[in-house]
Motif scaffolding. Structure first.
Motif, PDB file in Angstrom:
ATOM      1  N   ARG A 132       4.488  -9.029 -17.694  1.00 30.91           N
ATOM      2  CA  ARG A 132       3.596  -8.774 -16.576  1.00 30.91           C
ATOM      3  C   ARG A 132       4.361  -9.027 -15.287  1.00 30.91           C
ATOM      4  N   THR A 133       4.218  -8.090 -14.358  1.00 29.04           N
ATOM      5  CA  THR A 133       4.916  -8.239 -13.091  1.00 29.04           C
ATOM      6  C   THR A 133       4.127  -7.500 -12.030  1.00 29.04           C
ATOM      7  N   GLY A 159       4.347  -1.198  -3.140  1.00 27.56           N
ATOM      8  CA  GLY A 159       3.237  -2.084  -2.847  1.00 27.56           C
ATOM      9  C   GLY A 159       2.973  -2.889  -4.101  1.00 27.56           C
ATOM     10  N   GLY A 160       2.087  -3.865  -4.039  1.00 23.79           N
ATOM     11  CA  GLY A 160       1.815  -4.678  -5.214  1.00 23.79           C
ATOM     12  C   GLY A 160       1.033  -3.903  -6.252  1.00 23.79           C
ATOM     13  N   ILE A 161       1.554  -3.816  -7.459  1.00 23.68           N
ATOM     14  CA  ILE A 161       0.864  -3.154  -8.562  1.00 23.68           C
ATOM     15  C   ILE A 161       0.800  -4.109  -9.738  1.00 23.68           C
ATOM     16  N   ALA A 162      -0.391  -4.381 -10.242  1.00 25.41           N
ATOM     17  CA  ALA A 162      -0.539  -5.164 -11.455  1.00 25.41           C
ATOM     18  C   ALA A 162      -0.158  -4.282 -12.623  1.00 25.41           C
ATOM     19  N   VAL A 163       0.857  -4.672 -13.374  1.00 25.39           N
ATOM     20  CA  VAL A 163       1.377  -3.824 -14.434  1.00 25.39           C
ATOM     21  C   VAL A 163       1.764  -4.673 -15.637  1.00 25.39           C
ATOM     22  N   ALA A 164       1.616  -4.114 -16.811  1.00 21.65           N
ATOM     23  CA  ALA A 164       2.054  -4.753 -18.041  1.00 21.65           C
ATOM     24  C   ALA A 164       2.838  -3.751 -18.853  1.00 21.65           C
ATOM     25  N   VAL A 165       3.902  -4.210 -19.507  1.00 25.46           N
ATOM     26  CA  VAL A 165       4.745  -3.346 -20.325  1.00 25.46           C
ATOM     27  C   VAL A 165       4.893  -3.985 -21.698  1.00 25.46           C
ATOM     28  N   ARG A 166       4.657  -3.198 -22.732  1.00 27.77           N
ATOM     29  CA  ARG A 166       4.856  -3.701 -24.103  1.00 27.77           C
ATOM     30  C   ARG A 166       5.508  -2.619 -24.946  1.00 27.77           C
ATOM     31  N   ARG A 187       6.648   2.626 -25.690  1.00 28.03           N
ATOM     32  CA  ARG A 187       6.768   1.645 -24.617  1.00 28.03           C
ATOM     33  C   ARG A 187       5.597   1.912 -23.671  1.00 28.03           C
ATOM     34  N   VAL A 188       4.595   1.084 -23.734  1.00 27.01           N
ATOM     35  CA  VAL A 188       3.319   1.334 -23.064  1.00 27.01           C
ATOM     36  C   VAL A 188       3.285   0.618 -21.719  1.00 27.01           C
ATOM     37  N   VAL A 189       3.063   1.375 -20.662  1.00 22.67           N
ATOM     38  CA  VAL A 189       2.964   0.839 -19.306  1.00 22.67           C
ATOM     39  C   VAL A 189       1.500   0.958 -18.868  1.00 22.67           C
ATOM     40  N   THR A 190       0.821  -0.179 -18.771  1.00 19.18           N
ATOM     41  CA  THR A 190      -0.562  -0.193 -18.293  1.00 19.18           C
ATOM     42  C   THR A 190      -0.595  -0.826 -16.913  1.00 19.18           C
ATOM     43  N   LEU A 191      -1.553  -0.395 -16.107  1.00 19.27           N
ATOM     44  CA  LEU A 191      -1.608  -0.903 -14.737  1.00 19.27           C
ATOM     45  C   LEU A 191      -3.039  -0.852 -14.215  1.00 19.27           C
ATOM     46  N   ALA A 192      -3.230  -1.480 -13.072  1.00 19.87           N
ATOM     47  CA  ALA A 192      -4.477  -1.365 -12.322  1.00 19.87           C
ATOM     48  C   ALA A 192      -4.241  -0.358 -11.213  1.00 19.87           C
ATOM     49  N   ARG A 193      -5.090   0.650 -11.134  1.00 19.41           N
ATOM     50  CA  ARG A 193      -4.955   1.666 -10.101  1.00 19.41           C
ATOM     51  C   ARG A 193      -5.272   1.068  -8.723  1.00 19.41           C
ATOM     52  N   PRO A 194      -4.927   1.761  -7.625  1.00 15.42           N
ATOM     53  CA  PRO A 194      -5.043   1.191  -6.281  1.00 15.42           C
ATOM     54  C   PRO A 194      -6.416   0.605  -5.960  1.00 15.42           C
ATOM     55  N   GLY A 195      -6.392  -0.630  -5.482  1.00 18.73           N
ATOM     56  CA  GLY A 195      -7.609  -1.319  -5.069  1.00 18.73           C
ATOM     57  C   GLY A 195      -8.279  -2.110  -6.164  1.00 18.73           C
ATOM     58  N   TYR A 196      -7.913  -1.863  -7.415  1.00 13.56           N
ATOM     59  CA  TYR A 196      -8.463  -2.650  -8.514  1.00 13.56           C
ATOM     60  C   TYR A 196      -7.666  -3.943  -8.649  1.00 13.56           C
ATOM     61  N   ALA A 197      -8.282  -4.956  -9.249  1.00 15.27           N
ATOM     62  CA  ALA A 197      -7.751  -6.313  -9.231  1.00 15.27           C
ATOM     63  C   ALA A 197      -6.258  -6.365  -9.522  1.00 15.27           C
ATOM     64  N   GLY A 198      -5.499  -6.907  -8.551  1.00 15.93           N
ATOM     65  CA  GLY A 198      -4.067  -7.078  -8.695  1.00 15.93           C
ATOM     66  C   GLY A 198      -3.228  -6.006  -8.039  1.00 15.93           C
ATOM     67  N   THR A 199      -3.840  -4.890  -7.654  1.00 16.10           N
ATOM     68  CA  THR A 199      -3.097  -3.786  -7.038  1.00 16.10           C
ATOM     69  C   THR A 199      -3.624  -3.521  -5.636  1.00 16.10           C
ATOM     70  N   THR A 200      -2.724  -3.498  -4.669  1.00 12.76           N
ATOM     71  CA  THR A 200      -3.105  -3.298  -3.278  1.00 12.76           C
ATOM     72  C   THR A 200      -3.381  -1.821  -3.007  1.00 12.76           C
ATOM     73  N   LEU A 201      -4.054  -1.574  -1.909  1.00 12.76           N
ATOM     74  CA  LEU A 201      -4.224  -0.219  -1.409  1.00 12.76           C
ATOM     75  C   LEU A 201      -3.080   0.065  -0.447  1.00 12.76           C
ATOM     76  N   GLU A 202      -2.222   1.007  -0.781  1.00 11.15           N
ATOM     77  CA  GLU A 202      -1.063   1.362   0.041  1.00 11.15           C
ATOM     78  C   GLU A 202      -1.038   2.877   0.239  1.00 11.15           C
ATOM     79  N   PRO A 203      -1.197   3.401   1.440  1.00  9.25           N
ATOM     80  CA  PRO A 203      -1.614   2.756   2.697  1.00  9.25           C
ATOM     81  C   PRO A 203      -3.090   2.389   2.657  1.00  9.25           C
ATOM     82  N   ASP A 204      -3.672   2.103   3.818  1.00 13.24           N
ATOM     83  CA  ASP A 204      -5.061   1.642   3.856  1.00 13.24           C
ATOM     84  C   ASP A 204      -6.026   2.692   3.322  1.00 13.24           C
ATOM     85  N   GLN A 205      -5.744   3.958   3.519  1.00 16.26           N
ATOM     86  CA  GLN A 205      -6.597   5.057   3.040  1.00 16.26           C
ATOM     87  C   GLN A 205      -5.749   5.997   2.183  1.00 16.26           C
TER      88      GLN A 205
END
Length: 290
Positions: free
Chosen positions: A3-4, A11-18, A50-68
């Protein structure tokens, strides 16, 4: 599982790789989060993908980049994320509200996409239906999220029936038979409970939900005819959350495409349909294409 949260170009992206094998980028729906993506990808074995899962923009752990951000901004962030992860080409598995970004990613970065699977995916404009108070409480508030998790543990039959009725046209005997079938199949029951309980639009997921409502409500032309990746579409014909017309539109426009229609399939069709195991095998084979 690693997890990183890369932050240089993405921008910050919540991501997991397995896992190891064919890379697959998993894009969850609306609402959702990394837990939903991980539940979606459970049928992909770590010794093959190799599975890359993430939270899309604005969902917990991932920033909105740019604001809109736009769909194209989101797609470009995923290309930058793959750079940071050292992945050149990737297959994409997208569900529901993740569909439009998957299409735009394939259009904008054709050399990065080896194959595309879109399950019950939006291909046009979307406006969320007005929820009842009970639906709003469960799906849009932190207490509702806690209640959903509690009910999934203690009242799985109630949660399954409520979830299935809420995203499909199944009623009466058809609904009862489908629910009983899911409840008696442990893997299907588990993923259905996990997917339904991970779809909360409140709390830390609120910015993602609000952004999706804005962006998906403005979808005009996804340039589907410009998708070059071999594409597999999966859609249940009883889905009321995203009607079949969305996959029919994509099937008519994408050049290299196959549409699998699930008779009596709900919005969770790939995971809860009676023939889910067979369809998942087809999806795995498609995602493993190089």
């Amino acid at each position: 599982m690693q997890r990183t949260s890369p932050s240089t170009r993405t921008g910050g992206i919540a991501v997991a790789v397995r896992g190891a094998g064919a890379p697959v980028l998993v894009l969850h729906g609306t609402p959702g989060g990394i837990a939903a993506a991980e539940a979606m990808a459970r049928f992909l074995p770590s010794d093959r993908f190799r599975v890359v899962t993430l939270a899309r923009p604005g969902y917990a752990g991932t920033t909105l980049e740019p604001d809109q951000p736009s769909l194209d901004d989101e797609a470009d962030r995923y290309a930058a994320l793959l750079d940071e992860l050292g992945i050149d080409r990737v297959a994409v598995l997208a569900w529901s509200g993740g569909g439009p970004t998957a299409y735009r990613f394939a259009v904008r970065h054709p050399d990065r996409v080896s194959a595309l699977v879109v399950v019950a995916g939006l291909s046009g404009r979307w406006v969320p239906p007005a929820p009842s108070f009970a639906e709003w409480l469960v799906t849009s508030t932190r207490p509702g999220a806690a209640l959903a998790a509690f009910a999934a543990r203690l009242l799985p039959s109630v949660v399954v029936r409520t979830a299935e009725a809420g995203v499909s046209s199944l009623r009466g005997r058809a609904l009862t038979a489908h629910v009983a079938d899911v409840l008696h199949d442990r893997p299907r029951r588990r993923v259905l409970l996990d997917l339904s309980s991970s779809g909360n639009a409140g709390g830390r997921n609120r910015p993602g939900w609000d952004n999706d409502v804005r962006v998906l409500g403005a979808v005009d032309d996804l340039e589907l005819a410009a998708v070059r990746a071999p594409t597999l579409l999966v859609h249940g014909d009883a889905d009321t959350e995203v009607p079949m017309e969305h996959s029919a539109r994509a099937a008519a426009a994408v050049p290299d495409v196959e549409l699998v229609t699930l008779p009596g399939g709900t919005h969770f069709g790939l995971w809860d349909h009676h023939d889910a195991a067979a369809v998942q095998a087809r999806v795995r084979d498609h995602l493993a294409r190089s």
